[in-house]
Design an enzyme around this catalytic site. Structure first.
Site, PDB file in Angstrom:
ATOM      1  CE  LYS A 202       8.032 -13.531  -1.325  1.00 37.77           C
ATOM      2  NZ  LYS A 202       6.834 -13.122  -2.543  1.00 37.77           N
ATOM      3  CB  CYS A 256       2.470 -13.801   0.980  1.00 36.03           C
ATOM      4  SG  CYS A 256       1.644 -15.064  -0.271  1.00 36.03           S
TER       5      CYS A 256
HETATM    6  N1  SAJ Z   1      -4.723  -5.391   3.388  1.00 35.57           N
HETATM    7  C1  SAJ Z   1      -5.060  -4.422   4.194  1.00 35.57           C
HETATM    8  N2  SAJ Z   1      -4.957  -2.932   3.763  1.00 35.57           N
HETATM    9  C2  SAJ Z   1      -4.358  -2.829   2.448  1.00 35.57           C
HETATM   10  C3  SAJ Z   1      -3.704  -3.885   1.709  1.00 35.57           C
HETATM   11  C4  SAJ Z   1      -3.888  -5.078   1.947  1.00 35.57           C
HETATM   12  O1  SAJ Z   1      -5.374  -4.499   5.185  1.00 35.57           O
HETATM   13  O2  SAJ Z   1      -4.252  -1.502   2.224  1.00 35.57           O
HETATM   14  C5  SAJ Z   1      -4.653  -6.793   3.810  1.00 35.57           C
HETATM   15  C6  SAJ Z   1      -5.879  -7.545   2.729  1.00 35.57           C
HETATM   16  O3  SAJ Z   1      -6.997  -7.451   2.884  1.00 35.57           O
HETATM   17  C7  SAJ Z   1      -5.078  -8.922   3.078  1.00 35.57           C
HETATM   18  C8  SAJ Z   1      -3.635  -8.808   3.457  1.00 35.57           C
HETATM   19  O4  SAJ Z   1      -3.567  -7.385   3.731  1.00 35.57           O
HETATM   20  O5  SAJ Z   1      -5.864  -9.498   4.019  1.00 35.57           O
HETATM   21  C9  SAJ Z   1      -2.824  -9.130   2.289  1.00 35.57           C
HETATM   22  O6  SAJ Z   1      -3.382  -8.892   0.700  1.00 35.57           O
HETATM   23  P1  SAJ Z   1      -2.417  -8.011  -0.238  1.00 35.57           P
HETATM   24  O7  SAJ Z   1      -3.133  -7.957  -1.313  1.00 35.57           O
HETATM   25  O8  SAJ Z   1      -1.660  -6.969   0.638  1.00 35.57           O
HETATM   26  O9  SAJ Z   1      -1.191  -9.123  -0.502  1.00 35.57           O
HETATM   27  P2  SAJ Z   1      -1.244 -10.643  -0.893  1.00 35.57           P
HETATM   28  O10 SAJ Z   1      -0.752 -11.693   0.265  1.00 35.57           O
HETATM   29  O11 SAJ Z   1      -2.418 -11.178  -1.607  1.00 35.57           O
HETATM   30  O12 SAJ Z   1      -0.030 -10.913  -1.726  1.00 35.57           O
HETATM   31  C10 SAJ Z   1       1.441 -10.234  -1.537  1.00 35.57           C
HETATM   32  C11 SAJ Z   1       2.023  -9.360  -2.430  1.00 35.57           C
HETATM   33  N3  SAJ Z   1       3.039  -8.696  -1.727  1.00 35.57           N
HETATM   34  C12 SAJ Z   1       3.175  -7.297  -1.804  1.00 35.57           C
HETATM   35  O13 SAJ Z   1       2.359  -6.621  -2.379  1.00 35.57           O
HETATM   36  C13 SAJ Z   1       4.478  -6.811  -1.099  1.00 35.57           C
HETATM   37  C14 SAJ Z   1       2.389 -10.100  -3.606  1.00 35.57           C
HETATM   38  O14 SAJ Z   1       2.999  -9.300  -4.527  1.00 35.57           O
HETATM   39  C15 SAJ Z   1       3.370 -11.310  -3.447  1.00 35.57           C
HETATM   40  O15 SAJ Z   1       3.636 -12.069  -4.427  1.00 35.57           O
HETATM   41  C16 SAJ Z   1       2.551 -11.998  -2.430  1.00 35.57           C
HETATM   42  O16 SAJ Z   1       2.124 -11.478  -1.221  1.00 35.57           O
HETATM   43  C17 SAJ Z   1       3.456 -13.355  -1.929  1.00 35.57           C
HETATM   44  O17 SAJ Z   1       3.077 -14.356  -2.396  1.00 35.57           O
HETATM   45  O18 SAJ Z   1       4.551 -13.257  -1.291  1.00 35.57           O
END
Ligand code: SAJ
Length: 418
Positions: A202, A256
């Site tokens: 995880k 997360c």
């Molecule tokens: N972000 C970027 N660039 C990107 C992708 C995301 O700057 O290319 C930023 C987003 O804007 C945001 C942050 O990262 O601020 C996180 O967003 P996210 O969409 O990547 O992830 P979360 O936090 O919404 O959800 C994550 C997911 N984990 C993965 O993709 C490995 C989700 O599957 C998990 O279940 C969740 O964390 C969790 O609860 O752990």
């Protein structure tokens, strides 16, 4: 079969509702009486497609009840948050309190499932000893597994049903009981392993994404130095069959990815060098954006800055760890005048505006921090009539149209003109 779900937040509530929809008798528990009261009125503050309708359905069918205390049950699912302490180590108080709260209800044959994210080794060294205090033998009388959630906020229910899952059990029987249970709604593959591997998996998933985003933010800064457009460069690099670089932006938010990597750093600080550096880079990105905004308006007297987007990412009403909040607070601390718009949350009462247009009134700089869908469709030929100075700072490459024709200076992160 009866299931207690402890913690009725982003993960616990949809989990509880899905099990109830499959015919289980679900007892949802949350320590916050206000949450319980509102759920009993069938009200929720989590905006996720289909969740509210499903809740109303299972509540009306009496498949789900809500309370601040657990009851005797066959299965106990722990889905409470794991915040961080000031030193960024995991604060396990909610998890351990939840375990303590079920001890007196446990009986032979019960299955305990930890969905909450915890540092590797936590279940073996901290949770199992508590369960053993009941004098029931863990592994023989009580069964325990870790089944961390993997769903993406913004698409909760779909991902809960479709994604593969990971189940780590203390032994085979614990794992297979858990697999059987989740199979009732999970259509993805269920990967079985031991407790500590599941805890590690995880954290690795979220740390991997954090490192990849930090890499994107780092190459964005390099690109700015040599007059390269990073958005185009990443697009081309990703056409390589083994390259998949994520997108740069204002930093990493949410509860997360911005938090979980610290739990790996906590257990192996000397080894987790790349992970720690990625955290630093992503954390510092909001300061970098503040400096970029300040530089873009340094020639303007008493400027008004309009901020678009407060949530940590597009389409979710969640501001936890949001880079936008850090940026806004920093600008406010430095006494800048702000006007703010976000379609999903209201955080700064007096300076927050109900529409994009009102937030753009008399503005000297339009700053796009969250890439909400609405921002991608804006008509700048109308907005230009409202602003005082035509400057746009775009931290996510949200604005695709050529707005220089409307007279705007378009300052894009990772594509600055020297
Ligand atoms: N972000 C970027 N660039 C990107 C992708 C995301 O700057 O290319 C930023 C987003 O804007 C945001 C942050 O990262 O601020 C996180 O967003 P996210 O969409 O990547 O992830 P979360 O936090 O919404 O959800 C994550 C997911 N984990 C993965 O993709 C490995 C989700 O599957 C998990 O279940 C969740 O964390 C969790 O609860 O752990």
């Amino acid at each position: 079969m009866k299931i207690n779900v402890l913690g009725l937040g982003y993960i616990g509530l949809p989990t509880a509702v899905l099990f109830a929809s499959k015919g289980f008798d679900v007892h949802g528990v949350d320590g916050n009486p206000e949450i319980i009261e509102s759920l009993r009125r069938k009200e929720i503050n989590i905006k996720e497609k289909g969740l509210h309708e499903l809740l109303i359905d299972v509540f009306n069918n009496q498949k789900i009840k809500f309370s601040t205390t657990p009851v005797e049950s066959d299965v106990f699912i722990i889905a409470v948050p794991t915040p961080t302490n000031i030193d960024k180590t995991a604060n396990l108080n909610y998890v351990l309190n939840a375990i303590n709260s079920i001890l007196k209800y446990l009986r032979k044959g019960n299955l305990i499932i930890i969905e909450s994210t915890v540092p590797p080794g936590t279940i073996e060294t901290k949770i199992i000893p508590l369960l053993e205090s009941t004098k029931l033998s863990v592994g023989e009388d009580l069964f325990i597994s870790h089944c961390p959630e993997r769903i993406l906020p913004g698409n909760l229910l779909q991902e809960m049903i479709k994604n593969d899952r990971v189940v780590g059990g203390i032994n085979e029987i614990s794992a297979s009981m858990t697999v059987e249970l989740y199979k009732c709604y999970s259509e993805g593959k269920i990967h079985v392993t031991d407790l500590t591997t599941a805890e590690m998996v995880k954290l690795m998933e979220n740390a991997y994404r954090d490192v990849n985003i930090a890499f994107a933010n780092e190459v964005a800064r390099i690109a700015e130095k040599i007059n390269v457009d990073i958005w185009e460069a990443i697009k081309i690099a990703n056409s390589h069959p083994r390259v998949n670089i994520l997108q740069p932006g204002p930093g990493v938010g949410g509860h997360c990815i911005a938090v979980d990597p610290y739990f790996l750093i906590q257990i192996a600080p000397k080894e987790a060098k790349v992970i720690a550096a990625a955290r630093d880079t992503n954390n510092n990105t909001s300061n970098y954006i503040v400096e970029l905004i300040k530089k873009s308006i340094e020639h303007i007297e008493n400027p008004l800055i309009s901020i678009f987007g407060l949530t940590y990412k597009a389409g979710v009403a969640d501001i936890r760890e949001s880079p936008a909040i850090k940026i806004v607070n920093s600008l406010l601390d430095q006494k800048y005048r702000l006007s703010i718009y976000d379609p999903l949350v209201n955080v700064y009462d007096k300076i927050q505006k109900p529409t994009v247009e009102e937030a753009a009134n008399e503005s000297d700089c339009l700053v796009f921090i969250t890439d909400h869908a609405e921002f991608k469709r804006l008509d700048f030929s109308k907005i230009k009539e409202r602003v005082r100075t035509k400057i746009i700072v775009d931290t996510r490459n949200v604005i695709k149209e050529n707005i220089t024709t409307d007279g705007f200076m378009h300052i894009r992160l990772g594509a600055l003109k020297l």
